[in-house]
Design a protein around this motif. Structure first.
Motif, short mmCIF file in Angstrom:
data_model
loop_
_atom_site.label_atom_id
_atom_site.label_comp_id
_atom_site.label_asym_id
_atom_site.label_seq_id
_atom_site.Cartn_x
_atom_site.Cartn_y
_atom_site.Cartn_z
N THR A 68 -13.08 0.90 -8.21
CA THR A 68 -13.38 2.27 -7.77
C THR A 68 -14.05 2.27 -6.40
N LEU A 69 -15.02 1.38 -6.21
CA LEU A 69 -15.69 1.30 -4.91
C LEU A 69 -14.70 0.95 -3.80
N VAL A 70 -13.83 -0.03 -4.09
CA VAL A 70 -12.84 -0.43 -3.08
C VAL A 70 -11.91 0.73 -2.75
N LEU A 71 -11.48 1.46 -3.78
CA LEU A 71 -10.56 2.58 -3.54
C LEU A 71 -11.24 3.70 -2.75
N PHE A 72 -12.49 3.97 -3.06
CA PHE A 72 -13.21 4.97 -2.27
C PHE A 72 -13.35 4.52 -0.82
N TRP A 73 -13.62 3.23 -0.63
CA TRP A 73 -13.74 2.69 0.73
C TRP A 73 -12.43 2.82 1.48
N VAL A 74 -11.33 2.49 0.79
CA VAL A 74 -10.01 2.60 1.42
C VAL A 74 -9.72 4.04 1.80
N ARG A 75 -10.05 4.96 0.88
CA ARG A 75 -9.80 6.39 1.18
C ARG A 75 -10.64 6.85 2.37
N SER A 76 -11.87 6.32 2.43
CA SER A 76 -12.74 6.76 3.53
C SER A 76 -12.24 6.26 4.88
N ARG A 77 -11.43 5.17 4.86
CA ARG A 77 -10.92 4.61 6.09
C ARG A 77 -9.63 5.28 6.52
N LEU A 78 -9.03 6.02 5.60
CA LEU A 78 -7.77 6.68 5.93
C LEU A 78 -8.01 8.11 6.34
N ARG A 79 -7.08 8.66 7.05
CA ARG A 79 -7.21 10.08 7.40
C ARG A 79 -7.00 10.91 6.13
N SER A 80 -7.83 11.92 5.93
CA SER A 80 -7.75 12.72 4.72
C SER A 80 -6.39 13.38 4.59
N GLY A 81 -5.73 13.66 5.69
CA GLY A 81 -4.43 14.32 5.64
C GLY A 81 -3.37 13.47 4.98
N ILE A 82 -3.53 12.16 4.96
CA ILE A 82 -2.53 11.30 4.34
C ILE A 82 -2.63 11.36 2.83
N MET A 83 -3.87 11.36 2.31
CA MET A 83 -4.07 11.29 0.87
C MET A 83 -3.87 12.64 0.18
N ASP A 84 -4.28 13.76 0.83
CA ASP A 84 -4.26 15.06 0.15
C ASP A 84 -3.08 15.93 0.61
#
Lengths: 283, 82
Positions: free
Chosen positions: B66-82
């Motif tokens: 979970t920590l790794v996935l949150f870190w990965v998400r924080s490194r990506l632009r929010s527009g890609i994930m949502d």
């Protein structure tokens, strides 16, 4: 003015709504709390799910087997029925012999209660080498009991093979730690010369260190202390000429992935003393 | 779709080998990062007993994922994930 904090760019607070993942976490925490506070209720919840899982597995196996040759299956059934009839006769004869010999020798055998339980959860679903059984203290099961299963050794014999020991019990369930668990040490006898060894679980098999002078060969049977029930066979020996000891690898007779029913009984202090944690102490 | 991924992960905890549950948890965690931790807690609630392991490995590995996935998400632009 520059924005210092924005929820849209925050990894933990992705949006204003609560995510499905947070709901899932809440459900998992609630399930864990139920197990801690009311373990019997927890097993009552889990049992229908596991029975459904088993029914699904059986249905899948049925679908697969329906593609096999029907005539061959019918022939196999007929042969097994004949074999079963012969076995019943043999068992009756042996029981009468035991009865006669017992009467002649005046031996009174104390009967140890035997409890049968069905496996609810097992490896590989379980990441730990643990079986969860559908019987608990209400059925007379206690911590330290020996868990065994029946294995077909040849076409005409089934042997009782110890597989583990009861580590924890609730009123309606029990958890059995398998001997092959990496944290479990088991004292055994090996071969016809009864070489004593201490096996350490390694997941699917056992490992033991023995002196090079010990007369152990591949294929030797490995037996539990007490009544000498078979546990496995020596599969491999790693011998290094420069080392005074050798590594012995033992394969269990039972595949833990296929255990359906388990028989539990109090095997006495000799058995309990022969099983311990790698770090020391009893399970 | 996110709910479907979570339900598949939870169902696999009982129906499929634990390796499948781990894979499904990461698969669901790409969209819902709390899922690996939830799956780890569920696995330990089902199977953990102190006699086998001193630490609840499901909770620990799920928490790390979970920590790794949150870190990965924080490194990506929010527009890609949502």
């Amino acid at each position: 003015m520059k924005t210092i904090f924005s929820t849209k760019r925050n990894a933990l607070l992705t949006s204003g709504r609560v995510s499905w993942g947070a709901y899932a976490l809440l459900v998992a925490v609630l399930v864990a709390l139920v197990r801690l506070v009311a373990p019997a209720t927890f097993i009552t919840w889990v049992t229908p799910v596991t029975h459904g899982s088993r029914a699904l597995t059986s249905w899948g196996e049925g679908v697969v087997s329906s593609f096999e040759d029907r005539a061959r299956l019918e022939r196999d059934v007929r042969e097994l029925e004949q074999e079963n009839a012969v076995l019943v006769l043999q068992v009756n004869e042996l029981e009468s012999r035991v009865s006669t010999l017992t009467n002649l020798q005046g031996i009174v055998r104390g009967s140890v209660p035997l409890h049968k339980a069905t496996v609810l959860l097992r490896p590989p679903e379980s990441p730990y080498d643990v079986l969860v059984l559908d019987q608990g203290s209400n059925a007379g099961i206690t911590v330290g009991m020996m868990a065994s299963t029946l294995v077909t050794a040849s076409s005409s014999a089934r042997v009782v093979v110890p597989i583990g020991t009861v580590a924890s019990v609730t009123s309606t369930a029990a958890r059995v730690v398998l001997f092959t668990s990496p944290r479990v040490k088991t004292s055994v006898w090996v071969g016809n010369t009864h070489v004593p060894l201490t096996l350490v679980g390694s997941g699917e098999s056992w490992w033991a260190s023995a002196p090079r002078s010990a007369s152990i060969v591949v294929g030797d049977s490995v037996r539990a202390p007490g009544e000498g029930a078979p546990l496995g066979v020596v599969a491999r020996i790693d011998s290094d000429p420069s080392s005074p000891s050798m590594g012995v690898w033992v394969t269990p007779l039972v595949n833990s992935l296929s255990i359906v029913d388990v028989y539990l009984q109090d095997a006495g202090s000799l058995f309990r003393d022969s099983v311990s944690c790698v770090a020391g102490g009893t399970l | 779709m996110n709910l479907f991924r979570i339900l598949v992960t939870f169902a696999s905890a009982v129906l499929l080998p634990w390796v499948c549950t781990a894979v499904f948890a990461v698969w669901a965690g790409i969209r819902e990062p709390w899922t690996p931790l939830a799956a780890g807690i569920l696995m330990d609630a089902l199977y953990y007993t102190p006699a086998v392991s001193r630490a609840p490995l499901g909770v620990i590995s799920g928490g790390v994922a979970t920590l790794v996935l949150f870190w990965v998400r924080s490194r990506l632009r929010s527009g890609i994930m949502d």
